[in-house]
Design a protein around this motif. Structure first.
Motif, PDB file in Angstrom:
ATOM      1  N   PRO A 270      22.224  21.196  42.661  1.00 10.76           N
ATOM      2  CA  PRO A 270      22.357  22.394  41.818  1.00 10.76           C
ATOM      3  C   PRO A 270      23.698  23.088  42.059  1.00 10.76           C
ATOM      4  O   PRO A 270      23.785  24.103  42.765  1.00 10.76           O
ATOM      5  N   TYR A 271      24.734  22.543  41.458  1.00  6.59           N
ATOM      6  CA  TYR A 271      26.119  22.951  41.727  1.00  6.59           C
ATOM      7  C   TYR A 271      26.896  22.952  40.421  1.00  6.59           C
ATOM      8  O   TYR A 271      26.773  22.029  39.613  1.00  6.59           O
ATOM      9  N   LYS A 272      27.690  24.005  40.193  1.00  6.04           N
ATOM     10  CA  LYS A 272      28.487  24.070  38.976  1.00  6.04           C
ATOM     11  C   LYS A 272      29.751  24.883  39.212  1.00  6.04           C
ATOM     12  O   LYS A 272      29.724  25.903  39.906  1.00  6.04           O
ATOM     13  N   ILE A 273      30.861  24.413  38.636  1.00  2.00           N
ATOM     14  CA  ILE A 273      32.128  25.129  38.688  1.00  2.00           C
ATOM     15  C   ILE A 273      32.523  25.523  37.267  1.00  2.00           C
ATOM     16  O   ILE A 273      32.460  24.709  36.346  1.00  2.00           O
ATOM     17  N   TYR A 274      32.932  26.780  37.102  1.00  3.46           N
ATOM     18  CA  TYR A 274      33.414  27.266  35.810  1.00  3.46           C
ATOM     19  C   TYR A 274      34.797  27.894  35.974  1.00  3.46           C
ATOM     20  O   TYR A 274      35.102  28.505  37.001  1.00  3.46           O
ATOM     21  N   ASN A 275      35.619  27.780  34.931  1.00  2.00           N
ATOM     22  CA  ASN A 275      36.780  28.650  34.785  1.00  2.00           C
ATOM     23  C   ASN A 275      36.303  29.957  34.189  1.00  2.00           C
ATOM     24  O   ASN A 275      35.433  29.971  33.313  1.00  2.00           O
ATOM     25  N   ILE A 276      36.890  31.071  34.618  1.00  2.00           N
ATOM     26  CA  ILE A 276      36.604  32.355  33.987  1.00  2.00           C
ATOM     27  C   ILE A 276      37.928  33.056  33.729  1.00  2.00           C
ATOM     28  O   ILE A 276      38.666  33.405  34.651  1.00  2.00           O
ATOM     29  N   GLY A 277      38.250  33.176  32.452  1.00  2.00           N
ATOM     30  CA  GLY A 277      39.525  33.751  32.047  1.00  2.00           C
ATOM     31  C   GLY A 277      39.463  34.151  30.594  1.00  2.00           C
ATOM     32  O   GLY A 277      38.389  34.186  29.983  1.00  2.00           O
ATOM     33  N   ASN A 278      40.626  34.430  30.026  1.00  2.00           N
ATOM     34  CA  ASN A 278      40.690  34.931  28.657  1.00  2.00           C
ATOM     35  C   ASN A 278      40.799  33.823  27.624  1.00  2.00           C
ATOM     36  O   ASN A 278      40.634  34.056  26.433  1.00  2.00           O
ATOM     37  N   ASN A 279      41.117  32.601  28.087  1.00  2.00           N
ATOM     38  CA  ASN A 279      41.241  31.452  27.193  1.00  2.00           C
ATOM     39  C   ASN A 279      42.385  31.638  26.205  1.00  2.00           C
ATOM     40  O   ASN A 279      42.385  31.056  25.115  1.00  2.00           O
ATOM     41  N   ALA A 280      43.381  32.475  26.571  1.00  2.00           N
ATOM     42  CA  ALA A 280      44.510  32.756  25.674  1.00  2.00           C
ATOM     43  C   ALA A 280      45.704  33.243  26.497  1.00  2.00           C
ATOM     44  O   ALA A 280      45.897  34.447  26.667  1.00  2.00           O
ATOM     45  N   PRO A 281      46.511  32.323  27.054  1.00  2.00           N
ATOM     46  CA  PRO A 281      47.636  32.734  27.886  1.00  2.00           C
ATOM     47  C   PRO A 281      48.703  33.485  27.093  1.00  2.00           C
ATOM     48  O   PRO A 281      48.897  33.235  25.897  1.00  2.00           O
ATOM     49  N   LEU A 282      49.369  34.402  27.773  1.00  2.00           N
ATOM     50  CA  LEU A 282      50.443  35.182  27.162  1.00  2.00           C
ATOM     51  C   LEU A 282      51.713  35.064  27.993  1.00  2.00           C
ATOM     52  O   LEU A 282      51.655  34.983  29.227  1.00  2.00           O
ATOM     53  N   PRO A 283      52.879  35.061  27.354  1.00  2.00           N
ATOM     54  CA  PRO A 283      54.132  35.044  28.110  1.00  2.00           C
ATOM     55  C   PRO A 283      54.256  36.272  29.006  1.00  2.00           C
ATOM     56  O   PRO A 283      53.828  37.369  28.631  1.00  2.00           O
ATOM     57  N   LEU A 284      54.837  36.076  30.164  1.00  2.00           N
ATOM     58  CA  LEU A 284      55.045  37.188  31.088  1.00  2.00           C
ATOM     59  C   LEU A 284      55.832  38.314  30.428  1.00  2.00           C
ATOM     60  O   LEU A 284      55.536  39.496  30.634  1.00  2.00           O
ATOM     61  N   MET A 285      56.835  37.965  29.610  1.00  2.00           N
ATOM     62  CA  MET A 285      57.653  38.995  28.981  1.00  2.00           C
ATOM     63  C   MET A 285      56.845  39.841  27.992  1.00  2.00           C
ATOM     64  O   MET A 285      57.106  41.035  27.828  1.00  2.00           O
ATOM     65  N   THR A 286      55.851  39.242  27.349  1.00  2.00           N
ATOM     66  CA  THR A 286      54.957  40.005  26.460  1.00  2.00           C
ATOM     67  C   THR A 286      54.133  40.996  27.272  1.00  2.00           C
ATOM     68  O   THR A 286      53.912  42.142  26.862  1.00  2.00           O
ATOM     69  N   PHE A 287      53.666  40.551  28.427  1.00  2.00           N
ATOM     70  CA  PHE A 287      52.887  41.418  29.314  1.00  2.00           C
ATOM     71  C   PHE A 287      53.727  42.606  29.763  1.00  2.00           C
ATOM     72  O   PHE A 287      53.261  43.761  29.740  1.00  2.00           O
ATOM     73  N   ILE A 288      54.970  42.334  30.149  1.00  3.77           N
ATOM     74  CA  ILE A 288      55.872  43.409  30.585  1.00  3.77           C
ATOM     75  C   ILE A 288      56.127  44.387  29.446  1.00  3.77           C
ATOM     76  O   ILE A 288      56.092  45.615  29.624  1.00  3.77           O
ATOM     77  N   GLU A 289      56.360  43.871  28.248  1.00  2.66           N
ATOM     78  CA  GLU A 289      56.615  44.726  27.087  1.00  2.66           C
ATOM     79  C   GLU A 289      55.410  45.615  26.778  1.00  2.66           C
ATOM     80  O   GLU A 289      55.565  46.793  26.408  1.00  2.66           O
TER      81      GLU A 289
END
Length: 349
Positions: A270-289
């Motif tokens: 009984p073992y499971k691994i999941y990714n947990i994220g936004n499923n939509a990466p953004l450029p670092l410069m967009t984040f800074i802006e």
């Protein structure tokens, strides 16, 4: 449900504990309140949970003044005796282990802290579950386990044998240790590979806090790899929603699992691994802006080369969480950053 949440003075642990309490669960929180970053922020989170700094003593139960079903212990995960006593006394229904020595870059400076907290401490969690017959364990892994893998988006079926930091190596070790206990003792274990989490009460060693503090105080921000980076930025509420879904529905065995052609993220145990994220990466410069717009102030930028132990891009394939839980992050970056900035200005005056 009575749930042990480790790391409740930490960013994600605090938000998870509060959400569980608000829906009526009983939460026992633990944290060692180490000085990896400003402890006043950690005490501030605990205060929101009704735990007064003046009352906190090592290995002593403190009852919340705000939530009648919340108690807190200051305990180090690596303290075997204290952890054994905690599990014996409290008799949990489920455990969510979020406590860890965090930070990729700090693992280059203080590697021993990562072994004590992330390896020895996690072993004490597993042993506590085993010895008190707890069958529901969720734990924090990390997107950093993907290491040198450049295949995007990152899938839980990808191989993860080439970490580039000790922090990542300890998180990969946690996954292997958890599988062993699932196989040997039937503990239902679920690992969550967190991608870049941001929001109110965030960590001061992470980009949102570093950038906001620098901009407001007229200091240049450090932009690594000359800004040519992207991250799967995920708002804290979306993360907590996914964690609670996993706690409520523990992992099961994969009845189609084939030992001759093993699928990596599940098992005959009984073992499971999941990714947990936004499923939509953004450029670092967009984040800074986006931070600049929320602050109404432009950042002075110091462009720098790539750091050791870092990766250029993270991108979470969260199809597993979507299929099994209907998980769907829905917080827009602009809204999330505005909420973070509002909290930051209020907390730091």
């Amino acid at each position: 449900m009575k749930i042990l949440v480790t790391g409740t003075a930490g960013f994600i642990g605090f938000h998870l504990a509060r959400k569980l309490l608000e829906r009526g669960d009983e939460v026992i929180g633990i944290d060692n309140i180490n000085d990896y970053y400003d402890v006043n922020l950690k005490y501030g989170r605990l205060k929101e949970l009704g735990i007064s700094k003046d009352e906190i003593k090592d290995n002593t139960k403190i009852v919340s003044k705000t939530y009648k079903k919340h108690s807190f212990y200051k305990i180090d995960l690596a303290d075997k005796e204290a952890m054994e006593k905690l599990f014996e006394i409290e008799k949990f229904d489920a455990v969510c282990n979020l406590a860890a020595q965090a930070g990729v870059r700090y693992s280059l400076e203080n590697p021993h802290a990562y072994i004590q907290s992330n390896i020895v401490g996690f072993l004490n969690i597993l042993e506590g579950c085993r010895n008190t017959n707890i069958k529901n364990l969720a734990f924090a892994s990390s997107s950093s386990v993907y290491g040198l893998n450049e295949s995007q988006p990152f899938k839980t079926t990808d191989k993860t044998e080439h970490q580039v930091s000790l922090y990542a190596a300890t998180k990969k070790s946690n996954e292997m240790m958890a599988h062993t206990y699932a196989h040997l003792y039937g503990i239902h274990v679920t690992g969550l590979r967190f991608f870049t989490v941001y929001g109110p009460w965030g960590r001061p060693d992470m980009a949102p806090m570093l950038f906001t503090d620098a901009i407001l105080h007229d200091r240049a921000i450090k932009v690594f790899n000359n800004g040519k980076m992207s991250r799967d930025f995920t708002y804290i509420d979306d993360i907590v929603d996914g964690v609670i879904k996993v706690i409520d529905k523990p992992s099961q065995t994969n009845k189609q699992w084939n030992a001759k052609d093993p699928e990596i993220s599940s098992s005959s145990a009984p073992y499971k691994i999941y990714n947990i994220g936004n499923n939509a990466p953004l450029p670092l410069m967009t984040f800074i802006e986006t931070i600049e717009n929320a602050l109404g102030k432009k950042a002075e930028k110091n462009y720098m080369p790539m750091q050791d132990g870092d990766v250029v891009s993270t991108y979470a394939d969260v199809s597993g969480l979507i299929e099994d839980f209907g998980y769907k992050p829905d917080t827009d970056l602009k809204d999330g950053i505005e909420q973070f900035v509002t909290w930051y200005k209020d907390f730091y005056k």
